[in-house]
Design an enzyme around this catalytic site. Structure first.
Site, PDB file in Angstrom:
ATOM      1  N   HIS A  54     -19.351  57.230  12.041  1.00  0.00           N
ATOM      2  CA  HIS A  54     -18.978  56.721  10.711  1.00  0.00           C
ATOM      3  C   HIS A  54     -20.215  56.176  10.015  1.00  0.00           C
ATOM      4  CE1 HIS A  54     -18.789  53.066  13.141  1.00  0.00           C
ATOM      5  NE2 HIS A  54     -18.646  52.309  12.060  1.00  0.00           N
ATOM      6  N   HIS A  56     -21.306  53.288   8.706  1.00  0.00           N
ATOM      7  CA  HIS A  56     -21.853  51.927   8.704  1.00  0.00           C
ATOM      8  C   HIS A  56     -23.329  51.911   9.133  1.00  0.00           C
ATOM      9  CE1 HIS A  56     -17.662  49.833   8.906  1.00  0.00           C
ATOM     10  NE2 HIS A  56     -18.026  50.108   7.667  1.00  0.00           N
ATOM     11  N   ASP A  58     -25.086  50.026  10.972  1.00  0.00           N
ATOM     12  CA  ASP A  58     -25.430  49.834  12.378  1.00  0.00           C
ATOM     13  C   ASP A  58     -25.084  51.065  13.225  1.00  0.00           C
ATOM     14  OD1 ASP A  58     -22.688  49.089  11.894  1.00  0.00           O
ATOM     15  OD2 ASP A  58     -22.605  48.219  13.892  1.00  0.00           O
ATOM     16  N   HIS A  59     -24.770  52.182  12.555  1.00  0.00           N
ATOM     17  CA  HIS A  59     -24.509  53.448  13.257  1.00  0.00           C
ATOM     18  C   HIS A  59     -25.381  54.589  12.732  1.00  0.00           C
ATOM     19  CE1 HIS A  59     -20.913  51.882  15.404  1.00  0.00           C
ATOM     20  NE2 HIS A  59     -21.081  50.978  14.464  1.00  0.00           N
ATOM     21  N   HIS A 113     -10.815  51.964  11.186  1.00  0.00           N
ATOM     22  CA  HIS A 113     -11.985  51.093  10.977  1.00  0.00           C
ATOM     23  C   HIS A 113     -12.629  51.473   9.635  1.00  0.00           C
ATOM     24  CE1 HIS A 113     -15.585  48.779  11.852  1.00  0.00           C
ATOM     25  NE2 HIS A 113     -16.330  49.858  11.780  1.00  0.00           N
ATOM     26  N   ASP A 137     -16.684  52.673  16.492  1.00  0.00           N
ATOM     27  CA  ASP A 137     -16.033  51.364  16.355  1.00  0.00           C
ATOM     28  C   ASP A 137     -14.510  51.510  16.264  1.00  0.00           C
ATOM     29  OD1 ASP A 137     -18.543  50.232  16.306  1.00  0.00           O
ATOM     30  OD2 ASP A 137     -18.504  49.729  14.173  1.00  0.00           O
ATOM     31  N   HIS A 175     -20.391  48.862  20.690  1.00  0.00           N
ATOM     32  CA  HIS A 175     -20.788  47.447  20.716  1.00  0.00           C
ATOM     33  C   HIS A 175     -20.437  46.788  22.052  1.00  0.00           C
ATOM     34  CE1 HIS A 175     -21.693  46.839  16.372  1.00  0.00           C
ATOM     35  NE2 HIS A 175     -20.805  47.806  16.201  1.00  0.00           N
TER      36      HIS A 175
HETATM   37 FE    FE Z   1     -20.493  48.952  14.332  1.00  0.00          FE
HETATM   38 ZN    ZN Z   2     -18.511  50.086  11.997  1.00  0.00          ZN
END
Ligand code: FE
Ligand code: ZN
Length: 257
Positions: A54, A56, A58-59, A113, A137, A175
């Site tokens: 996805h 985001h 942090d990905h 998410h 996530d 995570h």
């Molecule tokens: Fe994340």
């Molecule tokens: Zn995420």
């Protein structure tokens, strides 16, 4: 296919898939480029694919820098993430297949998410192996992702697809949230002996700074409150007998935890 777990940012994991016969690698959700570049150098491997779950930061945060170093790498992501993933070239839907290292992964569309979230499932290559699920996530060890763009109904449906995979499947989530997730789980499913046992194990592991990812789907089914919307303990904690409402209320309680 060998899977390496790399630490990134504060509590993210990046997964690097390595094929020793061709010395090629693929990476799942590169939060940042640096740990991936270091591991690739150590292996002497060429990056050929980026599998994003996805959009985001942090990905996908490492996509652009990885592409600068490996311009031929192909960036995969969900069809509905069009325009949100740097360098995306392949737009995947439920049931699509992607290949790496002679293995074929099946794409699961798992919104909740985010509205575009996908997961990659590599079925066992032969009978003495286990399947590998890279779920970003969506499902966490002991928990699930927050609902930023999706509804509880969508998330139950998405988690239901994951729950239907074989129990031995390894869950590579993005995570290290497990200890906090299980602390919460005990507040809604405290009589669950499997959960109590798992909590004690995870607590010890984290004290020794060991990772708790990957986990095993069968363990999640017994201990993760977000896969247990049809269990009476969770339904009574949520004061509901409706699976979606049970999930929604437990998710709401976790948001406040
Ligand atoms: Fe994340
Ligand atoms: Zn995420």
């Amino acid at each position: 296919m060998q899977v390496y777990r790399l630490n990134a940012l504060f509590d993210n994991y990046i997964f690097l898939l390595y094929d020793s016969t061709t010395q090629t690698a693929a990476v799942v959700d590169p939060a940042e480029a640096e740990p991936v570049l270091l591991k690739l150098a150590e292996l002497g491997a060429e990056l050929v694919a980026i599998f994003n779950t996805h959009h985001h930061g942090d990905h996908v945060g490492g996509n652009s820098r990885l592409l600068k170093r490996f311009p031929q790498a192909v960036v995969y992501g969900g069809d509905e993430d069009r325009g949100r993933i740097p360098g995306q070239q392949v737009f995947l839907q439920e049931g699509d297949r992607v290949e790496f290292a002679g293995r074929t992964a099946e794409v699961l569309f798992v919104p909740g998410h985010t509205r575009a979230h996908i997961a990659y499932y590599f079925p066992p290559f032969n009978p003495d192996q286990v399947g590998e699920l890279f779920c970003g996530d969506t499902l966490f060890a002991g928990g699930c992702g927050r609902l930023f763009e999706g509804t509880p109904k969508q998330m139950v449906n998405s988690l239901g697809k994951i729950r239907a995979l074989p129990d031995q499947t390894r869950i590579w989530c993005a995570h290290e949230y497990t200890l906090n997730n299980l602390q919460f789980a005990l507040t809604v499913d405290g009589h669950n002996v499997d959960l109590q046992t798992r909590f004690a194990q995870v607590k010890t592991a984290r004290q020794q700074q060991e990772a708790t990812v990957p986990s095993i789907l069968g363990v999640e089914k017994q201990t993760n409150p977000f896969l247990r919307w049809d269990q009476s303990a969770l339904q009574s904690a949520a004061k509901s007998q409706d699976p979606v409402q049970t999930f929604a209320r437990i998710r709401g309680m976790k948001d406040q935890f």
